[in-house]
Design a protein around this motif. Structure first.
Motif, PDB file in Angstrom:
ATOM      1  N   GLU A  32     -84.377-100.861 -51.209  1.00  0.00           N
ATOM      2  CA  GLU A  32     -84.926-100.500 -52.562  1.00  0.00           C
ATOM      3  C   GLU A  32     -86.336-100.169 -52.641  1.00  0.00           C
ATOM      4  OE1 GLU A  32     -83.208-102.517 -55.651  1.00  0.00           O
ATOM      5  OE2 GLU A  32     -81.042-101.952 -55.169  1.00  0.00           O
ATOM      6  N   LEU A  33     -87.034-101.068 -52.028  1.00  0.00           N
ATOM      7  CA  LEU A  33     -88.861-100.775 -52.204  1.00  0.00           C
ATOM      8  C   LEU A  33     -89.218 -99.766 -51.110  1.00  0.00           C
ATOM      9  CD1 LEU A  33     -89.556-104.719 -52.495  1.00  0.00           C
ATOM     10  CD2 LEU A  33     -89.475-102.825 -54.392  1.00  0.00           C
ATOM     11  N   TRP A  34     -88.375 -99.053 -50.647  1.00  0.00           N
ATOM     12  CA  TRP A  34     -88.856 -98.128 -49.433  1.00  0.00           C
ATOM     13  C   TRP A  34     -89.857 -97.107 -49.956  1.00  0.00           C
ATOM     14  CZ3 TRP A  34     -87.649 -92.667 -48.744  1.00  0.00           C
ATOM     15  CH2 TRP A  34     -86.954 -92.138 -49.671  1.00  0.00           C
ATOM     16  N   LEU A  35     -89.552 -96.543 -51.107  1.00  0.00           N
ATOM     17  CA  LEU A  35     -90.358 -95.428 -51.322  1.00  0.00           C
ATOM     18  C   LEU A  35     -91.772 -95.916 -52.310  1.00  0.00           C
ATOM     19  CD1 LEU A  35     -90.980 -92.319 -51.562  1.00  0.00           C
ATOM     20  CD2 LEU A  35     -89.491 -92.132 -53.658  1.00  0.00           C
ATOM     21  N   SER A  36     -91.547 -96.767 -52.748  1.00  0.00           N
ATOM     22  CA  SER A  36     -92.694 -97.684 -53.721  1.00  0.00           C
ATOM     23  C   SER A  36     -93.743 -98.240 -52.398  1.00  0.00           C
ATOM     24  CB  SER A  36     -92.284 -98.972 -54.509  1.00  0.00           C
ATOM     25  OG  SER A  36     -91.506 -98.370 -55.580  1.00  0.00           O
ATOM     26  N   VAL A  41     -92.930 -87.646 -56.461  1.00  0.00           N
ATOM     27  CA  VAL A  41     -92.568 -87.414 -55.212  1.00  0.00           C
ATOM     28  C   VAL A  41     -91.819 -86.381 -54.979  1.00  0.00           C
ATOM     29  CG1 VAL A  41     -91.762 -88.643 -52.918  1.00  0.00           C
ATOM     30  CG2 VAL A  41     -93.346 -89.817 -54.652  1.00  0.00           C
ATOM     31  N   SER A  42     -91.785 -85.256 -54.096  1.00  0.00           N
ATOM     32  CA  SER A  42     -90.795 -84.243 -53.852  1.00  0.00           C
ATOM     33  C   SER A  42     -90.581 -84.703 -52.453  1.00  0.00           C
ATOM     34  CB  SER A  42     -91.491 -82.972 -53.776  1.00  0.00           C
ATOM     35  OG  SER A  42     -92.019 -82.464 -55.117  1.00  0.00           O
ATOM     36  N   ILE A  43     -88.864 -85.023 -52.485  1.00  0.00           N
ATOM     37  CA  ILE A  43     -88.339 -85.531 -51.432  1.00  0.00           C
ATOM     38  C   ILE A  43     -87.570 -84.211 -50.810  1.00  0.00           C
ATOM     39  CG2 ILE A  43     -86.452 -87.008 -50.341  1.00  0.00           C
ATOM     40  CD1 ILE A  43     -86.691 -88.820 -52.477  1.00  0.00           C
ATOM     41  N   LEU A  44     -87.856 -83.566 -49.568  1.00  0.00           N
ATOM     42  CA  LEU A  44     -87.502 -82.417 -49.022  1.00  0.00           C
ATOM     43  C   LEU A  44     -86.376 -82.761 -47.823  1.00  0.00           C
ATOM     44  CD1 LEU A  44     -90.777 -80.494 -48.577  1.00  0.00           C
ATOM     45  CD2 LEU A  44     -89.302 -80.667 -50.637  1.00  0.00           C
ATOM     46  N   ILE A  45     -85.344 -82.085 -48.108  1.00  0.00           N
ATOM     47  CA  ILE A  45     -84.306 -82.569 -47.148  1.00  0.00           C
ATOM     48  C   ILE A  45     -83.431 -81.295 -46.388  1.00  0.00           C
ATOM     49  CG2 ILE A  45     -82.009 -83.619 -46.777  1.00  0.00           C
ATOM     50  CD1 ILE A  45     -82.613 -85.370 -49.198  1.00  0.00           C
ATOM     51  N   PRO A  46     -84.167 -80.738 -45.437  1.00  0.00           N
ATOM     52  CA  PRO A  46     -83.317 -79.553 -44.815  1.00  0.00           C
ATOM     53  C   PRO A  46     -82.085 -80.045 -44.392  1.00  0.00           C
ATOM     54  CG  PRO A  46     -85.700 -80.079 -43.665  1.00  0.00           C
ATOM     55  CD  PRO A  46     -85.087 -81.181 -44.385  1.00  0.00           C
ATOM     56  N   ARG A  61     -80.440 -96.460 -54.302  1.00  0.00           N
ATOM     57  CA  ARG A  61     -81.469 -97.687 -53.504  1.00  0.00           C
ATOM     58  C   ARG A  61     -82.886 -97.368 -53.563  1.00  0.00           C
ATOM     59  NH1 ARG A  61     -77.761 -97.012 -48.827  1.00  0.00           N
ATOM     60  NH2 ARG A  61     -75.817 -98.185 -49.549  1.00  0.00           N
ATOM     61  N   THR A  62     -83.270 -96.497 -54.622  1.00  0.00           N
ATOM     62  CA  THR A  62     -84.651 -96.103 -54.764  1.00  0.00           C
ATOM     63  C   THR A  62     -85.105 -96.673 -56.095  1.00  0.00           C
ATOM     64  OG1 THR A  62     -84.461 -94.202 -53.450  1.00  0.00           O
ATOM     65  CG2 THR A  62     -86.143 -94.324 -54.843  1.00  0.00           C
ATOM     66  N   ASP A  63     -86.126 -97.784 -56.115  1.00  0.00           N
ATOM     67  CA  ASP A  63     -86.672 -98.219 -57.223  1.00  0.00           C
ATOM     68  C   ASP A  63     -87.765 -97.415 -57.994  1.00  0.00           C
ATOM     69  OD1 ASP A  63     -88.541 -98.731 -55.252  1.00  0.00           O
ATOM     70  OD2 ASP A  63     -89.308-100.635 -56.307  1.00  0.00           O
ATOM     71  N   TYR A  64     -88.465 -96.700 -57.115  1.00  0.00           N
ATOM     72  CA  TYR A  64     -89.609 -95.729 -57.476  1.00  0.00           C
ATOM     73  C   TYR A  64     -89.241 -94.521 -58.172  1.00  0.00           C
ATOM     74  CZ  TYR A  64     -93.874 -93.146 -57.394  1.00  0.00           C
ATOM     75  OH  TYR A  64     -94.958 -92.306 -57.715  1.00  0.00           O
TER      76      TYR A  64
END
Length: 842
Positions: A657-661, A564-569, A587-590
């Motif tokens: 923590e489960l947000w991205l999963s 997953v590519s997380i893009l933050i302008p 807080r990212t378990d993925y």
């Protein structure tokens, strides 16, 4: 004792004096009545609409009606662009609206205006006829007819809520907008009730108002909302506006009454509005309507026979009688009622059924010799059916008189339909209607969390028999299980939603209409039905209980997890960006993911120091040029290595923590094109629960402003399909992003680019999913603020024009909302009027 004599004036002399006064008034003022066109038509309430303006320098301050000694205040100062075009800009606010409840029989109505000296002068006098039955309703929005003695000629406003003022109310929520049409712009709004002040949350972005007032300063951020407590007894509400720290100016006054006895706050009733008033206005068939419906039915080609299935067991005879009668009262005559008595032990049930069947040959009966529960009884009723379609009816519920007409009409338009469903509401023991559920069109993800099809459900008979009918062992959710098995055999376009309340669900102590957990075995059966459905269609997922009586599907992640590519302008505002990125790391378990910061000309030393501190944990890419959100993200996608791309604002913070999963589990499904998250304001209210098209003009966020309330039929807590989600946190497959050309850099540099992209994703055949199980805080527009300068507002309005030109038709009919619900700021409340046409009138 002296007797005081009261001399009565001669009626002829009174009328002559009135005519003389009106003749004199005509020399100084000009007026016109757009409504009524027929003063002699008998009505219960007479609605007057028109304009009045002076011929010279005098001004009109107010308008009222008078019948004898009774006075009826009206609203004066309503905008009339048509009058302004003919008589000049000074006449813009010359419109009036007046509602006069007429006594029975003939009476004389006099319309009077108040001039600037305070004198009341008659402008017209008509003989009118009152009728207790005929009430055609107001010719325009009912709120125009609410008298406002606090009207302010320099302030234009509107109240989206309340749509109807309750006679007694403990808690009141007011939502609307307020704009100064002269002088400095409004910067604050408050309410006063018995010297107690309630400050409004002022400054909500209202692009529809900015367009209406042609970009006048303050129009864009003119929205407000406030909550207040109404004390017992009579009091007065005063709404006031303030300009840049100046004096408070009154612009609305209305009486209130609070109950003396403490009442439990009914959030659902307050949220939806005055449903009984809405029914009287928009959901009541008159004699002429019934006649026209009958004529339309007579023109149907090959009208289908509709079989209503009614399983019965020890029914309350009163409600059973009403259920059967509701079928007999159908305007559509081509039906049969298939009743299966499940070996009732109440000796009165069968004789009642026989009595109905003896009188009406369309009623077919079957009596079971042993009790088999609702699935077995429903299958026996199904065995009696000879119609092309079957409709499901419980033994204590009722059909609306036009229910089967609307079903047959839908089949006339599309004979290939397989499953049809409608909106529904509830009936109490006094047969009063309440709690309407105005549903989404086919929403496959929502349906896995809740059986929202439910009532009225109609199925092609051959389809039901092909899948095996009702399954024993799924009692309480037997129709849910049936629908899931039917869905596996048909295409989504063969499912049709009728946005009309066609079914009335009786609330009893044992009914799930009263309490969803009244039948725990039904909840267990619902979870099993959904799990078996997933297993049959080969979807890897686990069904678990969620939010009371509902369920959640936890989809399995792919065996080989995609990057997953997380893009933050971003542009400066280092503290915001630091909170965002550190929350991702913490807080990212993925895994795996990469973070790409798209730096749009940051110049502050603190920002560059933070960039240096990131090291290899994130890539920082500098992009020159003016702020263009679409261009920044398009550049980011070109640099991304991941198969999935997450668009993320720099003013968000991960909180679970489960947000991205959770988001990846949806985005990896082949039918899904984009996934959005549940976003909260830091102070604990919801900011984004999905996007509703058409809200506020272009689009608005569902359930914005609630905390942890139920939401509209739990939709604030259930994963579901939407037409769009916000780009503040949205996950998309890079292949789809690139195929559709990314965000629109040219026409939508800042606003609505996410909405436009979502609509293109749906147009390409992919679903948009919103999940409440991925949660983040969002300080909306904290990094850039709102468009307040004139160039920014001009750009913003140009983006609105582009959206209307490109998606105008789609914005008018969001399939995941309902035309009976409001598109004002207060979503999921009743629309006055609904955005529907009566098909028998077209």
């Amino acid at each position: 004792m002296a007797v005081k004599l009261r001399w009565r004036k001669d009626p002829a002399q009174v009328e002559a004096a009135r005519k003389k006064q009106i003749k004199q008034t005509k020399k100084e003022f000009v007026w016109w009545f757009n409504h009524p066109t027929d003063w002699h038509q008998p009505v219960r309430t007479l609605y007057l609409v028109g304009f009045c303006l002076p011929r010279g320098h005098r001004k009109v301050r107010a308008l009222r009606g008078r019948i004898g000694w009774r006075k009826f205040p009206g609203n004066y100062g309503i905008s009339r662009p048509d009058v302004a075009a003919a008589h000049g800009a000074d006449s813009m606010r010359s419109g009036f609206a007046l509602a006069v409840p007429l006594p029975a029989g003939k009476s004389r109505l006099t319309i009077e205006i108040e001039d600037e000296t305070g004198a009341w002068r008659p402008v017209a006098s008509h003989e009118v006829l009152g009728s207790p039955n005929d009430d055609p309703g107001p010719p325009q929005d009912a709120k125009y007819f609410i008298p406002n003695p606090g009207a302010n000629p320099q302030i234009e406003f509107w109240l989206d809520r309340p749509s109807v003022w309750s006679k007694k109310i403990r808690y009141l929520r007011i939502i609307g907008w307020c704009v100064a049409i002269a002088g400095a712009e409004v910067t604050a709004v408050r309410a006063l009730v018995r010297r107690k002040e309630f400050r409004a949350r002022f400054g909500t972005v209202r692009p529809d108002i900015a367009l209406l007032f042609e970009n006048r300063p303050g129009a864009l951020r003119s929205g407000f909302s406030l909550d207040l407590y109404v004390p017992p007894g009579r009091s007065q509400l005063t709404l006031q506006a303030q300009r840049s720290g100046g004096e408070w100016e009154t612009f609305f006054v209305h009486p209130l009454r609070g109950p003396f006895l403490r009442e439990e706050f009914d959030e659902g009733r307050e949220a939806v509005g005055d449903y009984h008033f809405w029914i009287r206005r928009y959901d009541r068939l008159r004699r002429e309507d019934r006649r026209l419906i009958g004529q339309q039915i007579a023109r149907f080609q090959n009208p289908p026979l509709l079989s209503v299935l009614l399983p019965v067991y020890n029914s309350n005879l009163k409600w059973l009688r009403r259920a059967i009668q509701s079928v007999q009262e159908q305007l559509y005559p081509h039906w049969e009622l298939c009743v299966a008595d499940d070996a009732s032990t109440d000796a009165k049930v069968w004789p009642l059924l026989e009595k109905f069947a003896h009188r009406d040959a369309r009623i077919r009966l079957m009596r079971r010799t042993r009790n088999g529960h609702i699935s077995a009884a429903s299958n026996d009723a199904l065995a009696l059916a000879r119609g092309e379609f079957v409709a499901l009816l419980d033994h204590d519920d009722e059909l609306a008189p036009a229910a089967l007409y609307f079903v047959a009409l839908a089949l006339q338009k599309d004979p290939n339909l397989q499953v049809i469903y409608s909106d529904e509401d509830k009936l109490d023991r006094q047969s009063r209607r309440s709690d309407p559920y105005f549903k989404s069109d086919w929403n496959p993800q929502l349906f896995l969390g809740q059986n929202y099809i439910s009532h009225l459900g109609i199925y092609r008979t051959e389809l039901v028999r092909r899948v095996g009918g009702f399954r024993v062992g799924f009692e309480g959710s037997q129709d849910y299980d049936l629908t899931l098995r039917c869905l596996e055999q048909i295409a989504p376009e063969e499912i049709h939603h009728i946005p009309r309340v066609l079914y009335h669900w009786r609330t009893t102590d044992e009914s799930t209409a009263t309490f969803a957990a009244a039948k725990p075995y039904a909840q267990e059966a619902a979870q099993r039905a959904v799990q078996e459905h997933l297993d049959r269609v080969g979807v890897a997922g686990e069904v678990v209980p969620h939010y009371g009586a509902y369920q959640r599907v936890k989809y399995a992640l792919p065996a080989e997890r995609p990057l997953v590519s997380i893009l933050i302008p971003t542009r400066d505002r280092a503290p915001l960006l630091r909170k965002c990125i550190e929350s991702i790391f913490a807080r990212t378990d993925y895994w795996p993911y990469e973070v790409i910061v798209l730096d749009n000309e940051s110049h502050e030393g603190e920002t560059h120091a933070f960039f240096d501190s990131l090291g290899e944990r994130a890539r920082v890419v500098r992009i020159e040029g003016p702020f263009n959100y679409s261009r920044l993200n398009n550049r980011g996608v070109a640099l991304a290595r991941g198969a999935l791309v997450l668009l993320l604002n720099n003013d968000v913070e991960v909180i679970n923590e489960l947000w991205l999963s959770e988001m990846v589990s949806h985005a990896a499904r082949p039918e899904v094109g984009m996934v959005g998250a549940r976003l909260w304001y830091p102070e604990g209210t919801m900011q984004h629960g999905g996007v509703i098209l058409g809200a506020g003009g272009i689009a608005g966020h569902a359930h914005a402003g609630i905390r942890h309330e139920h939401g509209y039929f739990a939709r604030a807590h259930l994963t579901q399909n939407f037409s769009a989600v916000t780009g503040a946190c949205a996950l998309v497959r890079r292949e789809i992003y690139e195929r559709l050309g990314g965000l629109d850099e040219k026409n939508l540099a800042v606003a609505f680019n996410d909405i436009d992209f979502c609509l293109r994703v749906r147009e390409a055949g992919f679903q948009i999913i919103w999940t409440p199980h991925a949660e983040l805080h969002h300080e909306e527009s904290a990094s850039r603020g709102f468009a307040n300068s004139n160039p920014e507002q001009v750009r913003f309005l140009a983006e609105i024009d582009h959206m209307n030109a490109t998606w105008g038709e789609a914005l008018q009919r969001d399939p995941f909302y309902n035309p009976n619900l409001s598109l004002g700021e207060d979503l999921f409340t009743l629309a006055f009027p609904p955005r529907l046409r009566d098909p028998w009138k077209s």
